[in-house]
Design an enzyme around this catalytic site. Structure first.
Site, PDB file in Angstrom:
ATOM      1  N   SER A   1      17.429 -50.449 -22.432  1.00 53.90           N
ATOM      2  CA  SER A   1      16.509 -49.353 -22.738  1.00 53.90           C
ATOM      3  C   SER A   1      15.087 -49.895 -22.734  1.00 53.90           C
ATOM      4  O   SER A   1      14.879 -51.102 -22.904  1.00 53.90           O
ATOM      5  CB  SER A   1      16.840 -48.812 -24.139  1.00 53.90           C
ATOM      6  OG  SER A   1      15.858 -47.906 -24.564  1.00 53.90           O
TER       7      SER A   1
ATOM      8  N   TYR B   1      18.147 -50.211 -33.339  1.00 54.91           N
ATOM      9  CA  TYR B   1      18.462 -49.821 -31.950  1.00 54.91           C
ATOM     10  C   TYR B   1      17.767 -50.794 -31.000  1.00 54.91           C
ATOM     11  O   TYR B   1      18.388 -51.324 -30.075  1.00 54.91           O
ATOM     12  CB  TYR B   1      17.998 -48.376 -31.691  1.00 54.91           C
ATOM     13  CG  TYR B   1      18.297 -47.886 -30.290  1.00 54.91           C
ATOM     14  CD1 TYR B   1      19.607 -47.729 -29.840  1.00 54.91           C
ATOM     15  CD2 TYR B   1      17.261 -47.577 -29.397  1.00 54.91           C
ATOM     16  CE1 TYR B   1      19.880 -47.274 -28.553  1.00 54.91           C
ATOM     17  CE2 TYR B   1      17.527 -47.117 -28.115  1.00 54.91           C
ATOM     18  CZ  TYR B   1      18.842 -46.973 -27.700  1.00 54.91           C
ATOM     19  OH  TYR B   1      19.102 -46.538 -26.418  1.00 54.91           O
TER      20      TYR B   1
HETATM   21  P1  NDP Z   1      25.344 -40.022 -24.328  1.00 54.29           P
HETATM   22  O1  NDP Z   1      25.407 -39.825 -25.798  1.00 54.29           O
HETATM   23  O2  NDP Z   1      25.457 -38.850 -23.443  1.00 54.29           O
HETATM   24  O3  NDP Z   1      26.434 -41.075 -23.855  1.00 54.29           O
HETATM   25  C1  NDP Z   1      26.861 -42.148 -24.649  1.00 54.29           C
HETATM   26  C2  NDP Z   1      28.238 -42.550 -24.186  1.00 54.29           C
HETATM   27  O4  NDP Z   1      28.642 -43.686 -24.964  1.00 54.29           O
HETATM   28  C3  NDP Z   1      29.264 -41.464 -24.380  1.00 54.29           C
HETATM   29  O5  NDP Z   1      30.004 -41.319 -23.207  1.00 54.29           O
HETATM   30  C4  NDP Z   1      30.137 -41.986 -25.509  1.00 54.29           C
HETATM   31  O6  NDP Z   1      31.485 -41.621 -25.272  1.00 54.29           O
HETATM   32  C5  NDP Z   1      29.988 -43.489 -25.343  1.00 54.29           C
HETATM   33  N1  NDP Z   1      30.311 -44.215 -26.575  1.00 54.29           N
HETATM   34  C6  NDP Z   1      29.686 -44.156 -27.772  1.00 54.29           C
HETATM   35  N2  NDP Z   1      30.319 -44.942 -28.660  1.00 54.29           N
HETATM   36  C7  NDP Z   1      31.374 -45.492 -27.990  1.00 54.29           C
HETATM   37  C8  NDP Z   1      32.416 -46.383 -28.352  1.00 54.29           C
HETATM   38  N3  NDP Z   1      32.520 -46.892 -29.600  1.00 54.29           N
HETATM   39  N4  NDP Z   1      33.313 -46.741 -27.412  1.00 54.29           N
HETATM   40  C9  NDP Z   1      33.239 -46.240 -26.161  1.00 54.29           C
HETATM   41  N5  NDP Z   1      32.279 -45.404 -25.754  1.00 54.29           N
HETATM   42  C10 NDP Z   1      31.368 -45.030 -26.664  1.00 54.29           C
HETATM   43  O7  NDP Z   1      23.960 -40.781 -24.081  1.00 54.29           O
HETATM   44  P2  NDP Z   1      23.315 -41.488 -22.791  1.00 54.29           P
HETATM   45  O8  NDP Z   1      24.030 -41.145 -21.569  1.00 54.29           O
HETATM   46  O9  NDP Z   1      21.877 -41.237 -22.887  1.00 54.29           O
HETATM   47  O10 NDP Z   1      23.545 -43.028 -23.166  1.00 54.29           O
HETATM   48  C11 NDP Z   1      24.112 -43.962 -22.274  1.00 54.29           C
HETATM   49  C12 NDP Z   1      23.417 -45.299 -22.454  1.00 54.29           C
HETATM   50  O11 NDP Z   1      22.068 -45.175 -22.037  1.00 54.29           O
HETATM   51  C13 NDP Z   1      23.378 -45.825 -23.881  1.00 54.29           C
HETATM   52  O12 NDP Z   1      23.645 -47.208 -23.887  1.00 54.29           O
HETATM   53  C14 NDP Z   1      21.954 -45.552 -24.310  1.00 54.29           C
HETATM   54  O13 NDP Z   1      21.518 -46.446 -25.312  1.00 54.29           O
HETATM   55  C15 NDP Z   1      21.238 -45.785 -23.000  1.00 54.29           C
HETATM   56  N6  NDP Z   1      19.913 -45.200 -22.919  1.00 54.29           N
HETATM   57  C16 NDP Z   1      19.735 -43.846 -22.983  1.00 54.29           C
HETATM   58  C17 NDP Z   1      18.467 -43.318 -22.953  1.00 54.29           C
HETATM   59  C18 NDP Z   1      18.210 -41.858 -23.106  1.00 54.29           C
HETATM   60  O14 NDP Z   1      17.032 -41.487 -23.341  1.00 54.29           O
HETATM   61  N7  NDP Z   1      19.179 -40.986 -22.964  1.00 54.29           N
HETATM   62  C19 NDP Z   1      17.285 -44.175 -22.814  1.00 54.29           C
HETATM   63  C20 NDP Z   1      17.595 -45.581 -22.723  1.00 54.29           C
HETATM   64  C21 NDP Z   1      18.856 -46.053 -22.766  1.00 54.29           C
HETATM   65  P3  NDP Z   1      32.556 -41.199 -26.414  1.00 54.29           P
HETATM   66  O15 NDP Z   1      31.779 -40.605 -27.561  1.00 54.29           O
HETATM   67  O16 NDP Z   1      33.415 -40.205 -25.700  1.00 54.29           O
HETATM   68  O17 NDP Z   1      33.275 -42.454 -26.743  1.00 54.29           O
END
Ligand code: NDP
Length: 244
Positions: free
Chosen positions: A140, A153
């Site tokens: 990020s 974070y």
């Molecule tokens: P979402 O919340 O849409 O996606 C997060 C994903 O992580 C979900 O599919 C969730 O699936 C999964 N997840 C969370 N906890 C677990 C776990 N314990 N085991 C397995 N899977 C897990 O958010 P984003 O798509 O935005 O996030 C994706 C990545 O991008 C993250 O790492 C985030 O930090 C990063 N990011 C996002 C930004 C943004 O502005 N959106 C900016 C910078 C980085 P489930 O709950 O089904 O397990």
């Protein structure tokens, strides 16, 4: 790489149930990859696997549960073939002013964002190394820029950056390691914030976010598609109007 060359490649995507992970799975599948969709919300990944059809499998796996990841790795090998690409995308962003009230959030962010990526990589590494592959770590802007309310974070993503660079040097040239550092991307990420005032404020910024998960997915697919002699090591991408 052309779509026909991609057809033999297998990509594992963690956090494939929503946002950037789901968009990356769609984009890679459209580019010809076979895709393993890992997440906890099995209904969502099963629906996505059904939407994608041939060459997509849904595998329930929590990245904090090593046994589940080991079982997932065995299923990937059996059902799709040896994994060539691992996208460490699963993550949570539980922002808020630093206080004991959020100590469980702090533990969860380190366990999912940092240790989760490390454990998933450790479990899949033999497959990725076999024949040469790619690891994409979703960090990020918060892995480079910190501010009030984002401390742990940021620490988790800062950790991903340090670990990722070490891994890159250790695994080259057979395995390429790429760090992706997005700014604000319109996903459900802020909905999980437990500190109410923070969630409301952050959600307002996400409600008008211009960069989509598909934008990020396109960058990942482009990066992976470069010829093997070229490694794109790091990409920071922000909405054009995001200052920090
Ligand atoms: P979402 O919340 O849409 O996606 C997060 C994903 O992580 C979900 O599919 C969730 O699936 C999964 N997840 C969370 N906890 C677990 C776990 N314990 N085991 C397995 N899977 C897990 O958010 P984003 O798509 O935005 O996030 C994706 C990545 O991008 C993250 O790492 C985030 O930090 C990063 N990011 C996002 C930004 C943004 O502005 N959106 C900016 C910078 C980085 P489930 O709950 O089904 O397990």
């Amino acid at each position: 790489m052309s779509d026909s060359q991609n057809r033999s490649r297998v990509a594992v995507i963690t956090g494939a149930s929503s946002g950037i992970g789901a968009a990356t799975a769609r984009s890679l599948h459209a580019a010809g990859y076979r895709v393993a969709l890992l997440a906890r919300r099995v209904d969502r990944i099963e629906a996505l696997a059904a939407e994608l059809g041939d060459g997509a499998v849904a595998i329930e796996a929590d990245v904090t549960d090593r046994d589940a990841l080991v079982a997932a790795a065995a299923r990937v090998e059996q059902e799709l073939g040896t994994a060539d690409v691992l996208v460490n995308n699963a993550g949570i962003m539980l922002l808020g002013p630093f206080s004991s009230g959020q100590r469980e959030d702090y533990r969860a962010m380190i366990e999912v964002n940092l240790l989760g990526a490390i454990t998933t990589t450790e479990v899949f590494l033999d497959q990725i190394k076999d024949g040469g592959g790619d690891i994409v770590n979703i960090s990020s802007v918060a892995g480079r820029v910190s501010g009030p309310g984002s401390g742990v974070y940021s620490a988790s993503k800062w950790g991903v950056n340090g670990w990722s660079e070490s891994l890159r040097q250790e695994l080259l040239p057979a395995v390429r390691v790429t760090l992706i550092e997005p700014g604000i991307v319109a996903t459900e990420l802020p909905t999980h914030i437990t500190h109410e005032a923070t969630r409301t404020g952050v959600q307002q910024a996400y409600d008008v976010a211009t960069v989509t998960a598909e934008d990020v997915a396109e960058v990942i697919t482009f990066t992976l598609g470069r010829p093997r002699h070229l490694a794109i090591n790091e990409i920071m991408l922000r909405p054009a109007d995001q200052a920090l």
